[in-house]
Design an enzyme around this catalytic site. Structure first.
Site, PDB file in Angstrom:
ATOM      1  N   GLU A 189      40.833  43.825  31.776  1.00 40.88           N
ATOM      2  CA  GLU A 189      41.587  42.621  32.136  1.00 40.88           C
ATOM      3  C   GLU A 189      43.069  42.748  31.770  1.00 40.88           C
ATOM      4  OE1 GLU A 189      38.475  38.962  32.153  1.00 40.88           O
ATOM      5  OE2 GLU A 189      39.199  39.528  30.178  1.00 40.88           O
ATOM      6  N   GLU A 263      32.567  40.155  35.579  1.00 38.81           N
ATOM      7  CA  GLU A 263      32.107  39.236  34.538  1.00 38.81           C
ATOM      8  C   GLU A 263      31.830  37.895  35.200  1.00 38.81           C
ATOM      9  OE1 GLU A 263      34.791  38.825  31.292  1.00 38.81           O
ATOM     10  OE2 GLU A 263      34.701  40.936  30.687  1.00 38.81           O
TER      11      GLU A 263
END
Length: 782
Positions: A189, A263
């Site tokens: 991320e 995710e």
């Protein structure tokens, strides 16, 4: 099918030949020889493959239960598990690597393969995961000018050495070598932190150098993809709802390739002093069902959360919110490994999407559970009676500069004497107890931004003690360089005169993530001062249990040499998960370090956990002072408009206007009888169409926030998670519209648009009509 074109894939192919020659194949119970990515699909042995994955962290599961949790994942209907590596777990000191016990990543991967599961590896170097320092080892912070997640030369060299070691241990377990690892992630991320794609390229190169030949990929939220996606890396998108809209964002960045959610959030993590989070089973089933219908792959974060044993739990900031040791996450498989309604719903769903020849095994039985009758601790070792030799220092420094990673630190000095005043500490990281001549005069809590206390008149030679406990380091965002202890200095303010206190004796009180200190001197009796409390109890059988900490204050528990984690009576967690294998038939020993002292020194083992019992008013300070009200009468809105119904991202554009202070005013909601305002995420767009950075944003005013009934703080508007929301108050009062939130952007920008994401799980509070204000100076009334 045509493969994704890339020079980098050619490099991977060359590297693959090198690794095959060097590695021994492992027993291949999955009979896989190839995994690749085409323009449309993941390809397993030349056939399209939909990845049904779930995240579980072996470091959060007792090693004795790894197989049970993997069997649970398989029984739920998963075909893959996703696993982070935490650098700080594997390299606790520079060059000293550990891969044994709960750090045995290779054994976990082999065991997954034996249970018919593939593995997606996420080695970092940065993980986040609500793990201490985001997985970085604390010793990096000994370098004062360190900048993690950048091209800082020292940082990159340590990353390279770490990833080489990861490759030595795990590269032989890739599918190309007959193992279970089908993909490996590059960083994590990164678009939420920076936009240096060259840095991402270097981390990728280190993984290739380390021997990873399986497809490499990056992941990020839909709005952050543009920050870190590279043409020579596959990418996936992370989200907690509305898969159709979020996959559109992925397609805008990467037109070809299979769709995957890296995710998908079925619940959320908990922080001390806030309510336990949960998520709807119906929503999860519906959204994962949509993905399966569209042949989109996914990884459920978390399928099984487990427990952040030891001192491994992290923190968010701002505001500073340390996370609980329980990482239950309201996941389909709960903290103790039990099936939940989400598990049952997903098992039923997955049973309709099995591939040819695939079947679901039976659900494993729960591990035995026992109760432990109440017993008392009988001995104590006061912290102040068990101090190490002091370090003399003219000024205070942070823990890392004293070569300490975890635990607490005591700063002691003698005062010159004088009138009453205030003691100002810059800054308390994270919880400080202040003593004058051995008497406690204050407790300072970083969650509440407390750095100052009153000091009575003193005489020469009076002893000032400041005991600082380090909670978990920040694991996410721009405040990640989170050094502990006192980070700058201590001043005494008397009659408006500031005097820095000097000539300190410093006592590092280091703790580790395993056993309690071995040199403690216990004595009979109890105390409310900071102390270790010890007890022994006898069991005739073992099993899982939940240690009731309801009468204790704040601290850490060790059981038979295992650190169970942190407790704090403010909740929401009031119990600590105790794995059965960590108990013994016969005599067991427990040690409790309590900084605040217990109300009663009693412990017991319960059949069920207590995960949602908050005992204090919200520790998060509301962004509105008593009687405060923003006055917009002197300001003209730069835009007035109305949002459509629904949960889609909505964008408005307007004439570019310069400002540092932004105000969104909700005039009403989509439903006429709805008095609330809610919102999941907010972005501002500059005149070039780019999102302005949010890492320096700060809420300076919100007319209403729900802090007691749920986590409804306004900061949730820019926390990069669409499962958390700003929600105006509903528990004790329900103020009517209009509702305003004011954000300090940290610098002046020319703003030409706004993107708004409504809450995803309900229509409650969805904004309809609204005004947008921008100002170079603070709005009136604030």
């Amino acid at each position: 099918m045509k493969k994704l074109p890339s020079l980098f894939l050619l490099l991977l192919a060359l590297q693959a030949g090198k690794i095959k020659a060097q590695s021994k194949p492992v027993t291949n119970l999955l009979t896989t020889s190839s995994f690749s990515i085409s323009d449309e699909d993941f390809m397993l042995n030349g056939k399209p493959f939909v990845i049904r994955c779930g995240e579980m962290h072996f470091a959060r599961i007792p090693q004795e239960y790894w197989r049970h949790r993997l069997k649970m994942a398989k029984a739920m209907g998963l075909n893959t598990v996703c696993a982070y590596l935490f650098w700080n777990l594997h390299e606790p000191a520079p060059g000293q690597f550990q891969w044994n016990g709960m750090a045995d990543a290779a054994q976990f991967c082999r065991m997954a393969q034996e249970e018919g599961l593939y593995v997606i590896l996420r080695p970092g170097p940065y993980a986040c995961a609500e793990w201490e320092f985001g997985g970085f080892p604390w010793w990096l912070l000994k370098k004062k000018d360190l900048k993690v997640r950048t091209q800082d030369a020292y940082y990159l060299e340590r990353c390279r050495l770490y990833l080489q070691e990861v490759g030595r241990v795990l590269a032989p377990l890739q599918v190309s070598n007959g193992g279970s690892i089908i993909m490996t992630q590059v960083e994590n991320e990164y678009g939420s932190y920076g936009n240096d794609k060259e840095y991402i390229g270097k981390i990728r190169d280190y993984l290739v150098e380390a021997g990873f030949t399986v497809p490499l990929f990056t992941c990020d939220g839909p709005s952050q993809l543009v920050q870190d996606v590279r043409d020579d890396l596959f990418c996936v998108v992370n989200f907690g709802g509305n898969p159709e809209a979020n996959f559109k964002a992925l397609r805008a960045i990467r037109p070809k390739g299979p769709l995957m959610c890296g995710e998908y959030y079925p619940g959320w993590f908990d922080s001390w002093g806030t309510r336990h989070h949960s998520g709807s089973s119906e929503r999860v089933e519906k959204e994962i069902g949509w993905m399966l219908d569209h042949k989109a792959s996914f990884s459920i974060y978390m399928a099984h959360g487990g427990t952040s044993f030891g001192l491994w739990s992290g923190a968010n900031c701002p505001p500073f919110l340390p996370q609980t040791s329980s990482y239950d996450y309201d996941a389909p498989i709960n903290e103790a490994g039990w099936e939940t309604p989400k598990f049952v719903a997903l098992r039923n769903l997955f049973s309709r999407y099995l591939q040819p020849g695939e079947s679901l095994p039976d659900v494993p039985a729960r591990n035995p559970v026992i109760t432990i009758p109440a017993f008392h601790t009988t001995e104590t070792a006061p912290v102040f009676s068990n101090l190490p030799s002091p370090i003399a220092d003219e000024t205070v420094r942070n823990m890392e500069e004293y070569n300490e990673g975890y635990g607490a630190i005591l700063y002691r000095t003698k005062l010159a004497g004088g009138d009453a005043g205030s003691l100002q500490i810059k800054e308390v990281h994270d919880y400080a107890l202040v003593y004058l001549n051995g008497k406690k005069i204050a407790a300072l809590d970083r969650r509440k931004n407390q750095n100052t206390c009153q000091l009575p008149a003193t005489k020469k030679g009076d002893v000032l003690d400041i005991l600082v406990e380090a909670m978990g380091r920040v694991n996410y965002g721009g405040h990640i360089h989170d050094r502990k202890g006192i980070t700058e200095k201590v001043e005494l303010i008397v009659n408006d005169k500031n005097t820095e206190l000097k000539n300190w004796n410093v006592y590092p009180l280091a703790l580790n993530n395993d056993a309690a200190p071995s040199n403690l001197k216990f004595r009979a009796g109890e105390t409310n001062a900071p102390a270790y409390h010890k007890a022994k109890f006898v069991l005739d059988r073992t099993g899982d249990t939940f240690l009731d900490m309801g009468t204790w204050g704040k601290g850490i528990v060790w059981l038979n040499g295992h650190c169970l984690g942190r407790f704090w009576n403010i909740g929401p967690t009031q119990t600590m998960y105790v794995p059965g294998p960590w108990l013994k038939k016969g005599v067991n020993e427990i040690i409790v370090l309590d900084y605040n002292g217990p109300k009663m020194n009693v412990l017991a083992g319960l059949e069920k956990p207590l995960l949602d019992a908050v005992t204090e008013k919200s520790s998060v300070k509301k962004h509105r002072k008593e009687g405060q009200q923003v006055n917009l009468a002197y300001s003209q809105p730069v835009f007035t408009g109305a949002f459509n119904e629904g949960i889609e991202w909505q964008t408005v554009n307007f004439k570019a206007t310069a400002g540092r202070y932004f105000c969104l005013e909700a005039l009403n909601a989509q439903r006429a009888d709805d008095h609330y305002t809610t919102g999941a995420e907010l972005y501002l767009i500059d005149e070039k169409g780019k999102e302005i950075p949010r890492n320096k944003w700060k809420i300076v005013y919100a007319d209403s926030e729900e802090m007691e009934g749920e986590d409804g703080k306004a900061d949730n508007l820019f926390d990069l998670q669409n499962t958390t929301i700003w929600h105006t108050q509903w528990q004790d009062a329900s103020p009517k519209h209009p509702h305003q939130v004011v954000i300090d952007l940290g610098a002046e920008y020319r703003i030409a648009g706004m993107r708004y994401l409504p809450r995803q799980d309900a229509p409650n509070g969805h904004i309809k009509d609204f005004n947008i204000y921008l100002s170079k100076t603070m709005f009136k009334g604030l």
